[in-house]
Design an enzyme around this catalytic site. Structure first.
Site, PDB file in Angstrom:
ATOM      1  N   HIS A 108       0.849  -1.195   0.000  1.00  0.00           N
ATOM      2  CA  HIS A 108       0.000   0.000   0.000  1.00  0.00           C
ATOM      3  C   HIS A 108       0.885   1.246   0.000  1.00  0.00           C
ATOM      4  O   HIS A 108       1.860   1.305   0.756  1.00  0.00           O
ATOM      5  CB  HIS A 108      -0.917  -0.008   1.228  1.00  0.00           C
ATOM      6  N   ASP A 144      -6.792  -2.415   4.284  1.00  0.00           N
ATOM      7  CA  ASP A 144      -5.365  -2.117   4.497  1.00  0.00           C
ATOM      8  C   ASP A 144      -5.000  -2.119   5.984  1.00  0.00           C
ATOM      9  O   ASP A 144      -4.226  -1.273   6.452  1.00  0.00           O
ATOM     10  CB  ASP A 144      -5.007  -0.760   3.861  1.00  0.00           C
TER      11      ASP A 144
HETATM   12  C1  GAR Z   1       0.654   0.714  -6.168  1.00  0.00           C
HETATM   13  O1  GAR Z   1       1.085   2.005  -5.823  1.00  0.00           O
HETATM   14  C2  GAR Z   1       0.096  -0.018  -4.956  1.00  0.00           C
HETATM   15  O2  GAR Z   1       0.770   0.279  -3.772  1.00  0.00           O
HETATM   16  C3  GAR Z   1      -1.311   0.525  -4.932  1.00  0.00           C
HETATM   17  O3  GAR Z   1      -1.704   0.542  -6.267  1.00  0.00           O
HETATM   18  C4  GAR Z   1      -0.556   0.764  -7.086  1.00  0.00           C
HETATM   19  C5  GAR Z   1      -0.504  -0.337  -8.128  1.00  0.00           C
HETATM   20  O4  GAR Z   1       0.519  -0.078  -9.046  1.00  0.00           O
HETATM   21  N1  GAR Z   1      -2.166  -0.292  -4.127  1.00  0.00           N
HETATM   22  C6  GAR Z   1      -3.139   0.205  -3.351  1.00  0.00           C
HETATM   23  O5  GAR Z   1      -3.422   1.379  -3.301  1.00  0.00           O
HETATM   24  C7  GAR Z   1      -3.888  -0.830  -2.532  1.00  0.00           C
HETATM   25  N2  GAR Z   1      -4.711  -0.228  -1.547  1.00  0.00           N
HETATM   26  P1  GAR Z   1       0.988  -1.238 -10.033  1.00  0.00           P
HETATM   27  O6  GAR Z   1      -0.295  -1.783 -10.682  1.00  0.00           O
HETATM   28  O7  GAR Z   1       1.855  -0.539 -11.037  1.00  0.00           O
HETATM   29  O8  GAR Z   1       1.710  -2.272  -9.236  1.00  0.00           O
END
Ligand code: GAR
Length: 199
Positions: A108, A144
Site C-alpha cells: 500500500h 489495508d
Molecule cells: C501501487 O502504488 C500499490 O501500492 C497501490 O496501487 C498501485 C498499483 O501499481 N495499491 C493500493 O493502493 C492498494 N490499496 P501497479 O499496478 O503498477 O503495481
C-alpha cells in the site's frame, strides 16, 4: 512456492515479481495472475511472461461473495501457497482470508494506518504530511489493516504533485515488496497477533 498475484491495473509491482521469477532470483513460481478488471494492463504483462491469467469481473456475478468464491476455488485448484495483492483494488472478505489457508500479502502506498483505501498519495498531500511512504502487510478482512511486515518512509516535497509523489513511492514499493517476500520465503517473519517480527 506456488504463487498467484491479484491485480487491477498497471502491474508494475507484478512486473517486479515476474522479472525476479524468470531471472531465478526469487524462489517463487508465478502460477497465475487474477484480476477484477478484464482489461488490466497487468494481465498483458502476465501473458507476455507466459503466465495463465483469468479475470473475475464483479459484474459477471450476482454479488461480491459469489465472485470471491469462484476466485478462491480457482486459487485452491491451482494449489496456491502464497497470494500477493499488487494493486488489487478490492477488499477481500474475512471469509476469503480465513478459508484461503495460505498467506496473503499486500502493498500500500502510504505509511499505514495513515491513508488506507484508494488514492493514498492524494490523501497524504491533501492532509499536508511531510513524510509518507509504503507498507507491506499481511491481509486481514479490513481495509489495508493487516499486520505490518515492512514500511519505508519517503519525504514529501513542497512541489510534489500526486504523480511525482506516487512515482517516488513506487520506486520504494518495488524494492520493499520483494524484500518482504524474500523474508517470508526464508521463514524470517514471526507473527504474534498483529505484531510481525523479522527474526
Ligand atoms: C501501487 O502504488 C500499490 O501500492 C497501490 O496501487 C498501485 C498499483 O501499481 N495499491 C493500493 O493502493 C492498494 N490499496 P501497479 O499496478 O503498477 O503495481
Amino acid at each position: 512456492m506456488r504463487t498467484a498475484v491479484l491485480v487491477s491495473g498497471r502491474g508494475s509491482n507484478l512486473q517486479v515479481f515476474l522479472d525476479a521469477w524468470t531471472q531465478g532470483t526469487l524462489a517463487i513460481e508465478i502460477v497465475a495472475v487474477g484480476s477484477d478488471q478484464e482489461n488490466a494492463q497487468a494481465l498483458e504483462r502476465a501473458r507476455q511472461a507466459g503466465v495463465s491469467v483469468r479475470a473475475f469481473p464483479l459484474g459477471a456475478y450476482p454479488n461480491r461473495r459469489a465472485q470471491e468464491r469462484e476466485l478462491l476455488g480457482w486459487l485452491k485448484d491451482l494449489g496456491i501457497e502464497l497470494l500477493l495483492l499488487a494493486g488489487y483494488m478490492r477488499v477481500l472478505s474475512g471469509e476469503f482470508v480465513r478459508e484461503a489457508g495460505f498467506p496473503i500479502l499486500n502493498i500500500h502506498p502510504s505509511l499505514l494506518p495513515a491513508f488506507p483505501g484508494t488514492q493514498a498519495q492524494r490523501q497524504a498531500l491533501e492532509y499536508g504530511v511531510k513524510v509518507s511512504g509504503c507498507t507491506v502487510h499481511f491481509v486481514d478482512e479490513g481495509l489495508d489493516s493487516g499486520p505490518i511486515i515492512l514500511q519505508e518512509a519517503v519525504l514529501v516535497r513542497s512541489e510534489d504533485t500526486e504523480e511525482s509523489l506516487a512515482a517516488r513511492i513506487l520506486e520504494v514499493e518495488h524494492r520493499l515488496y520483494l524484500e518482504a517476500v524474500r523474508l517470508l520465503l526464508a521463514g524470517k517473519l514471526k507473527r504474534s497477533g498483529r505484531i510481525v517480527t523479522v527474526i
